[in-house]
Write a protein that holds these residues in place. Structure first.
Motif, PDB file in Angstrom:
ATOM      1  N   GLN A  38      -9.914   5.664   4.812  1.00  0.00           N
ATOM      2  CA  GLN A  38      -8.885   4.582   4.259  1.00  0.00           C
ATOM      3  C   GLN A  38      -8.627   3.506   5.393  1.00  0.00           C
ATOM      4  O   GLN A  38      -8.257   3.720   6.264  1.00  0.00           O
ATOM      5  CB  GLN A  38      -7.617   5.333   4.051  1.00  0.00           C
ATOM      6  CG  GLN A  38      -6.759   4.614   3.410  1.00  0.00           C
ATOM      7  CD  GLN A  38      -5.232   4.927   3.032  1.00  0.00           C
ATOM      8  OE1 GLN A  38      -4.699   5.846   3.478  1.00  0.00           O
ATOM      9  NE2 GLN A  38      -4.645   4.427   1.796  1.00  0.00           N
ATOM     10  N   GLY A  41      -4.537  -1.340   3.771  1.00  0.00           N
ATOM     11  CA  GLY A  41      -4.395  -2.122   2.633  1.00  0.00           C
ATOM     12  C   GLY A  41      -5.357  -1.755   1.475  1.00  0.00           C
ATOM     13  O   GLY A  41      -5.338  -2.358   0.522  1.00  0.00           O
ATOM     14  N   LYS A  42      -5.988  -0.720   1.705  1.00  0.00           N
ATOM     15  CA  LYS A  42      -6.782  -0.152   0.770  1.00  0.00           C
ATOM     16  C   LYS A  42      -6.425   1.286   0.071  1.00  0.00           C
ATOM     17  O   LYS A  42      -5.813   2.011   0.908  1.00  0.00           O
ATOM     18  CB  LYS A  42      -8.389  -0.310   1.281  1.00  0.00           C
ATOM     19  CG  LYS A  42      -9.068  -1.612   1.441  1.00  0.00           C
ATOM     20  CD  LYS A  42      -9.096  -2.395   0.386  1.00  0.00           C
ATOM     21  CE  LYS A  42      -9.558  -3.793   0.696  1.00  0.00           C
ATOM     22  NZ  LYS A  42      -9.864  -4.629  -0.645  1.00  0.00           N
ATOM     23  N   GLY A  43      -7.006   1.819  -0.834  1.00  0.00           N
ATOM     24  CA  GLY A  43      -7.085   3.111  -1.114  1.00  0.00           C
ATOM     25  C   GLY A  43      -7.758   4.030  -0.405  1.00  0.00           C
ATOM     26  O   GLY A  43      -8.729   3.511  -0.025  1.00  0.00           O
ATOM     27  N   PRO A  44      -7.659   5.492  -0.469  1.00  0.00           N
ATOM     28  CA  PRO A  44      -8.789   6.073   0.099  1.00  0.00           C
ATOM     29  C   PRO A  44     -10.095   6.112  -0.484  1.00  0.00           C
ATOM     30  O   PRO A  44      -9.852   6.030  -1.881  1.00  0.00           O
ATOM     31  CB  PRO A  44      -8.128   7.536  -0.196  1.00  0.00           C
ATOM     32  CG  PRO A  44      -6.554   7.314  -0.250  1.00  0.00           C
ATOM     33  CD  PRO A  44      -6.584   6.013  -0.960  1.00  0.00           C
TER      34      PRO A  44
ATOM     35  N   ARG B   9       0.666  -5.623  -6.066  1.00  0.00           N
ATOM     36  CA  ARG B   9       0.134  -5.383  -4.619  1.00  0.00           C
ATOM     37  C   ARG B   9       1.505  -4.881  -3.875  1.00  0.00           C
ATOM     38  O   ARG B   9       1.445  -3.978  -3.019  1.00  0.00           O
ATOM     39  CB  ARG B   9      -0.777  -6.288  -3.949  1.00  0.00           C
ATOM     40  CG  ARG B   9      -2.017  -6.394  -4.638  1.00  0.00           C
ATOM     41  CD  ARG B   9      -2.859  -4.986  -4.773  1.00  0.00           C
ATOM     42  NE  ARG B   9      -2.883  -4.468  -3.258  1.00  0.00           N
ATOM     43  CZ  ARG B   9      -3.785  -4.775  -2.253  1.00  0.00           C
ATOM     44  NH1 ARG B   9      -4.583  -5.647  -2.489  1.00  0.00           N
ATOM     45  NH2 ARG B   9      -3.555  -3.930  -1.049  1.00  0.00           N
ATOM     46  N   TYR B  10       2.728  -5.772  -3.713  1.00  0.00           N
ATOM     47  CA  TYR B  10       3.846  -5.461  -3.165  1.00  0.00           C
ATOM     48  C   TYR B  10       4.873  -5.738  -3.864  1.00  0.00           C
ATOM     49  O   TYR B  10       4.813  -6.569  -4.709  1.00  0.00           O
ATOM     50  CB  TYR B  10       3.809  -6.595  -1.801  1.00  0.00           C
ATOM     51  CG  TYR B  10       2.455  -6.518  -1.105  1.00  0.00           C
ATOM     52  CD1 TYR B  10       1.439  -7.401  -1.225  1.00  0.00           C
ATOM     53  CD2 TYR B  10       2.218  -5.662   0.020  1.00  0.00           C
ATOM     54  CE1 TYR B  10       0.207  -7.402  -0.498  1.00  0.00           C
ATOM     55  CE2 TYR B  10       1.196  -5.645   0.896  1.00  0.00           C
ATOM     56  CZ  TYR B  10       0.130  -6.403   0.497  1.00  0.00           C
ATOM     57  OH  TYR B  10      -0.921  -6.618   1.366  1.00  0.00           O
ATOM     58  N   GLN B  37       2.262   7.824  -1.079  1.00  0.00           N
ATOM     59  CA  GLN B  37       1.833   7.886   0.459  1.00  0.00           C
ATOM     60  C   GLN B  37       2.830   7.226   1.215  1.00  0.00           C
ATOM     61  O   GLN B  37       2.853   5.803   1.280  1.00  0.00           O
ATOM     62  CB  GLN B  37       0.250   7.189   0.665  1.00  0.00           C
ATOM     63  CG  GLN B  37      -0.113   7.343   1.773  1.00  0.00           C
ATOM     64  CD  GLN B  37      -1.702   7.003   2.143  1.00  0.00           C
ATOM     65  OE1 GLN B  37      -2.247   6.064   1.413  1.00  0.00           O
ATOM     66  NE2 GLN B  37      -2.379   7.441   3.135  1.00  0.00           N
ATOM     67  N   PRO B  43      -1.694  11.227   1.093  1.00  0.00           N
ATOM     68  CA  PRO B  43      -1.080  11.094  -0.519  1.00  0.00           C
ATOM     69  C   PRO B  43      -0.695  12.303  -0.923  1.00  0.00           C
ATOM     70  O   PRO B  43      -1.193  13.480  -0.705  1.00  0.00           O
ATOM     71  CB  PRO B  43      -2.271  10.520  -1.111  1.00  0.00           C
ATOM     72  CG  PRO B  43      -3.187  10.068  -0.056  1.00  0.00           C
ATOM     73  CD  PRO B  43      -3.069  10.845   0.970  1.00  0.00           C
ATOM     74  N   LEU B  91      -0.221   5.101  -5.242  1.00  0.00           N
ATOM     75  CA  LEU B  91      -1.655   4.824  -5.336  1.00  0.00           C
ATOM     76  C   LEU B  91      -1.962   5.594  -6.518  1.00  0.00           C
ATOM     77  O   LEU B  91      -1.556   6.516  -7.184  1.00  0.00           O
ATOM     78  CB  LEU B  91      -2.254   5.669  -4.358  1.00  0.00           C
ATOM     79  CG  LEU B  91      -2.446   5.312  -2.963  1.00  0.00           C
ATOM     80  CD1 LEU B  91      -3.028   6.213  -1.990  1.00  0.00           C
ATOM     81  CD2 LEU B  91      -3.182   3.837  -2.792  1.00  0.00           C
ATOM     82  N   PHE B 105      -9.684   5.683  -6.116  1.00  0.00           N
ATOM     83  CA  PHE B 105      -8.471   5.237  -5.916  1.00  0.00           C
ATOM     84  C   PHE B 105      -8.164   3.768  -6.015  1.00  0.00           C
ATOM     85  O   PHE B 105      -9.107   2.992  -5.501  1.00  0.00           O
ATOM     86  CB  PHE B 105      -7.824   5.453  -4.422  1.00  0.00           C
ATOM     87  CG  PHE B 105      -7.424   6.984  -4.397  1.00  0.00           C
ATOM     88  CD1 PHE B 105      -8.616   8.109  -3.969  1.00  0.00           C
ATOM     89  CD2 PHE B 105      -6.263   7.458  -4.632  1.00  0.00           C
ATOM     90  CE1 PHE B 105      -8.133   9.396  -3.931  1.00  0.00           C
ATOM     91  CE2 PHE B 105      -5.768   8.775  -4.381  1.00  0.00           C
ATOM     92  CZ  PHE B 105      -6.638   9.674  -4.212  1.00  0.00           C
ATOM     93  N   GLY B 106      -7.099   3.237  -6.485  1.00  0.00           N
ATOM     94  CA  GLY B 106      -6.780   1.896  -6.543  1.00  0.00           C
ATOM     95  C   GLY B 106      -6.381   1.413  -5.087  1.00  0.00           C
ATOM     96  O   GLY B 106      -6.179   2.441  -4.281  1.00  0.00           O
ATOM     97  N   SER B 107      -6.308   0.134  -4.890  1.00  0.00           N
ATOM     98  CA  SER B 107      -5.555  -0.166  -3.488  1.00  0.00           C
ATOM     99  C   SER B 107      -4.026   0.009  -3.419  1.00  0.00           C
ATOM    100  O   SER B 107      -3.608  -0.124  -2.054  1.00  0.00           O
ATOM    101  CB  SER B 107      -6.015  -1.729  -3.377  1.00  0.00           C
ATOM    102  OG  SER B 107      -7.484  -1.931  -3.359  1.00  0.00           O
ATOM    103  N   GLY B 108      -3.339   0.454  -4.562  1.00  0.00           N
ATOM    104  CA  GLY B 108      -1.996   0.821  -4.390  1.00  0.00           C
ATOM    105  C   GLY B 108      -1.058  -0.372  -4.546  1.00  0.00           C
ATOM    106  O   GLY B 108      -1.360  -1.558  -4.168  1.00  0.00           O
ATOM    107  N   ARG B 110       2.538  -1.552  -2.451  1.00  0.00           N
ATOM    108  CA  ARG B 110       3.321  -1.065  -1.189  1.00  0.00           C
ATOM    109  C   ARG B 110       4.867  -1.382  -1.720  1.00  0.00           C
ATOM    110  O   ARG B 110       5.224  -2.449  -2.159  1.00  0.00           O
ATOM    111  CB  ARG B 110       2.789  -2.055  -0.144  1.00  0.00           C
ATOM    112  CG  ARG B 110       3.962  -1.566   1.182  1.00  0.00           C
ATOM    113  CD  ARG B 110       3.415  -2.125   2.224  1.00  0.00           C
ATOM    114  NE  ARG B 110       2.123  -1.666   2.795  1.00  0.00           N
ATOM    115  CZ  ARG B 110       1.765  -0.705   3.685  1.00  0.00           C
ATOM    116  NH1 ARG B 110       3.045   0.161   3.893  1.00  0.00           N
ATOM    117  NH2 ARG B 110       0.716  -0.227   3.684  1.00  0.00           N
TER     118      ARG B 110
END
Lengths: 110, 114
Positions: A38, A41-44, B9-10, B37, B43, B91, B105-108, B110
């Motif tokens: 990871q 700012g990115k997913g695993p 994203r945020y 996470q 996670p 995530l 996975f996506g970038s999540g 925050r």
């Protein structure tokens, strides 16, 4: 029993060195052991994975060693590069759930 | 193939407010997961869907968290009301399901709760 214990929490190696991250588990129902990488700012992202009937798997510079009797597995990164600097998570899966370790922050110095 | 899309994203909200996150999985992936996470941790699974049915929500704090996956595609995760300890990256991941062990996975998103 669902826990996966990972060490070390952080690791600093020189460029060209070997990075080793270790994980241990208790649940014998786990049947798949992936490692994820990871970046901030990115997913695993899946890096490499192994099933318990194999003792070692190698993909490029990345190798998983698996010790079923000790319930331990490890990730070895050969010839570590600054671009490998990231957080690495081991994980273990039963039929229904992927359980992650707590992560290792790897820094490779140029 | 396109990856797992997440938005926003945020997000910054005050405690006791509500918030919602959206996830669009990879086309054809039957299984969708939401993970939480917390900074410095791995996670943790919140909920797993198989198509539009819930497979596992044992770790979802159901008094404040809810999730749905309408039509077996997109999914929304909601928190109402938010607490400070909900600050984390949320995530979304998807997989084909069955014997396919590959998660994407996506970038999540925050989330910061102040």
């Amino acid at each position: 029993q669902q826990q996966v214990k990972q060490s070390p929490q952080s690791l600093i190696v020189q460029k060209g060195g070997i990075s080793i991250i270790n994980c241990a588990y208790e649940n014998t129902a786990f049947d798949y052991f992936p490692w994820y990488q990871q970046f901030p700012g990115k997913g695993p992202a899946l890096l490499i994975a192994i099933r318990p009937d194999v003792s070692e798997k190698k993909e490029g510079r990345f190798t998983i060693s698996f010790n079923k009797s000790a319930k331990q597995f490890s990730l070895h990164i050969m010839d570590s590069q600054p671009g490998d600097s990231a957080t690495y998570f081991c994980a273990a899966r039963t039929a229904r759930q992927l359980t992650f370790g707590s992560g290792t922050q790897l820094t490779v110095l140029p | 193939e396109a990856g797992v899309a997440q938005s926003p994203r945020y997000k910054i909200i005050e405690k006791r407010q509500s918030v919602a996150f959206w996830c669009n999985p990879i086309s054809g992936h039957a299984t969708l997961y939401w993970y939480q996470q917390i900074l410095g941790q791995g996670p943790k699974l919140l909920i797993q869907f198989q198509n539009n049915g819930v497979v596992d929500d044992s770790q979802l704090p159901k008094d404040r968290f809810s999730a749905e996956r309408l039509k077996g595609v997109d999914s929304t995760l909601k928190i109402q009301p938010a607490k400070l300890e909900d600050s984390a990256v949320y995530l979304c991941a998807s997989s084909l399901g069955g014997d396919d062990y590959g998660y994407t996975f996506g970038s999540g998103t925050r989330l910061t709760v102040v």
